[in-house]
Scaffold this motif. Structure first.
Motif, PDB file in Angstrom:
ATOM      1  N   ALA A 227       6.245  23.453  18.962  1.00 54.50           N
ATOM      2  CA  ALA A 227       5.533  22.253  18.501  1.00 54.50           C
ATOM      3  C   ALA A 227       5.249  22.293  17.005  1.00 54.50           C
ATOM      4  O   ALA A 227       4.937  21.260  16.409  1.00 54.50           O
ATOM      5  CB  ALA A 227       4.222  22.103  19.276  1.00 54.50           C
ATOM      6  N   GLN A 251      -6.145  19.662  13.346  1.00 58.59           N
ATOM      7  CA  GLN A 251      -5.035  19.104  14.106  1.00 58.59           C
ATOM      8  C   GLN A 251      -3.930  20.133  14.309  1.00 58.59           C
ATOM      9  O   GLN A 251      -3.281  20.177  15.357  1.00 58.59           O
ATOM     10  CB  GLN A 251      -4.480  17.862  13.394  1.00 58.59           C
ATOM     11  CG  GLN A 251      -5.433  16.676  13.371  1.00 58.59           C
ATOM     12  CD  GLN A 251      -5.767  16.165  14.763  1.00 58.59           C
ATOM     13  OE1 GLN A 251      -4.952  16.250  15.685  1.00 58.59           O
ATOM     14  NE2 GLN A 251      -6.975  15.630  14.919  1.00 58.59           N
ATOM     15  N   ARG A 255      -2.955  21.302  18.032  1.00 59.64           N
ATOM     16  CA  ARG A 255      -1.581  21.114  18.519  1.00 59.64           C
ATOM     17  C   ARG A 255      -1.019  22.421  19.069  1.00 59.64           C
ATOM     18  O   ARG A 255      -0.309  22.432  20.079  1.00 59.64           O
ATOM     19  CB  ARG A 255      -0.700  20.581  17.389  1.00 59.64           C
ATOM     20  CG  ARG A 255       0.707  20.225  17.827  1.00 59.64           C
ATOM     21  CD  ARG A 255       1.409  19.347  16.818  1.00 59.64           C
ATOM     22  NE  ARG A 255       0.733  18.069  16.622  1.00 59.64           N
ATOM     23  CZ  ARG A 255       1.224  17.073  15.900  1.00 59.64           C
ATOM     24  NH1 ARG A 255       2.404  17.198  15.312  1.00 59.64           N
ATOM     25  NH2 ARG A 255       0.541  15.945  15.767  1.00 59.64           N
ATOM     26  N   GLN A 258      -2.661  22.940  22.500  1.00 64.36           N
ATOM     27  CA  GLN A 258      -2.122  22.008  23.485  1.00 64.36           C
ATOM     28  C   GLN A 258      -0.708  22.397  23.906  1.00 64.36           C
ATOM     29  O   GLN A 258      -0.339  22.316  25.076  1.00 64.36           O
ATOM     30  CB  GLN A 258      -2.130  20.588  22.916  1.00 64.36           C
ATOM     31  CG  GLN A 258      -3.530  20.016  22.741  1.00 64.36           C
ATOM     32  CD  GLN A 258      -3.544  18.753  21.898  1.00 64.36           C
ATOM     33  OE1 GLN A 258      -2.496  18.240  21.495  1.00 64.36           O
ATOM     34  NE2 GLN A 258      -4.733  18.250  21.585  1.00 64.36           N
TER      35      GLN A 258
END
Length: 292
Positions: A227, A251, A255, A258
């Protein structure tokens, strides 16, 4: 006005954090009264406060007491900066989330622990004015106490320090590779730490401290995280440019968490920080006190 408060010299203030589990089978007050589980609950509270205050140096637990049906945690803050960080974490729900995560790991509660809380400074209920951090700081600063740390807390602190030393000091045989590290541990600065999943508090502390180096950390993490490969880092920088460095870093790590799920471990972030020469931030995440 808030900046003036933070620029003052010696600053102290006291709050009482009241906690209660919403889960019918978990009673925080009963856990604290249980001599076998009291230390683990104290450790959960200590880790939660360290996460939210940005380190060990900004606060001191004075007493844990029976406020039936809630557990009362009396806390003294030694500077306004740490207190402000705590208030922002509390207002965002991060304090309760962090406590839930630490409790799930240390107390092995059967389900994710839902926590109800209340924050008071003297006669003032701070939950009613959390949108005004400056006012909360004033109430906390005015709520001084002559209380010294409770004798029971002294004993728990000593036990916690002894445990930390026993886990942190690496055996000589391990340094020579004669005994492999357990799968749930990792090494940093010749010390051994228990590995775990990254928490919301970790993400917040990383975002507060990494500054402009977030891209470098992201590229190191990207070596093992799809990612964050390719143009992902530059895309994040462009997308959140207006929000600033904190949001860009937030962020980035969000990320990573996640995308990697349960594999988003503390050890991977610490290794990335070490590769980027950000050892002070790594020490902060591990709650390592700087040597005098």
């Amino acid at each position: 006005m808030a900046e003036k408060t933070l620029e003052l010299g010696p600053w102290t203030g006291c709050v009482v954090l009241f906690l209660q589990s919403s889960c019918p089978h978990v009673n925080l007050l009963s856990l604290y009264k249980d001599q076998h589980r009291k230390f683990l609950l104290f450790k959960v509270v200590k880790l939660t406060l360290t996460d939210s205050a940005g380190g060990l140096g900004g606060y001191e637990i004075l007493k844990l007491h029976d406020a039936d049906p809630m557990l009362g945690v009396e806390v003294k803050f030694m500077n306004a900066d740490a207190c402000q960080r705590f208030l922002k974490s509390y207002a965002s729900g991060t304090v309760c989330q962090s406590l839930s995560q630490h409790a799930g790991r240390l107390l092995t509660v059967p389900q994710e622990l839902a926590v109800q809380s209340q924050l008071k400074a003297g006669a003032h209920t701070l939950d009613l004015c959390l949108d005004n951090i400056e006012l909360c700081l004033q109430h906390i600063h005015c709520s001084q106490t002559g209380r010294l740390r409770d004798e029971e807390i002294e004993c728990l602190e000593q036990e916690l320090q002894s445990q930390a030393l026993s886990h942190a000091v690496q055996p000589a045989s391990l340094a020579h590779g004669e005994t492999p590290l357990p799968s749930n541990c990792f090494k940093f600065q010749r010390r051994v730490f228990e590995d775990r999943m990254l928490t919301a508090a970790d993400v917040q502390n990383f975002s507060n401290g990494v500054g402009r180096q977030w891209k470098h950390v992201g590229r190191v993490l990207g070596k093992s995280c799809r990612a964050l490969k390719g143009p992902a880092i530059d895309n994040l920088a462009y997308e959140y440019e207006r929000e600033g460095l904190y949001e860009q870093a937030y962020q980035l790590l969000s990320r990573f968490v996640q995308a990697e799920g349960r594999a988003a471990k503390l050890s991977r972030l610490i290794k990335a920080l070490e590769d980027c020469k950000l050892t002070v931030l790594a020490e902060n995440l591990l709650s390592i006190q700087p040597q005098e």
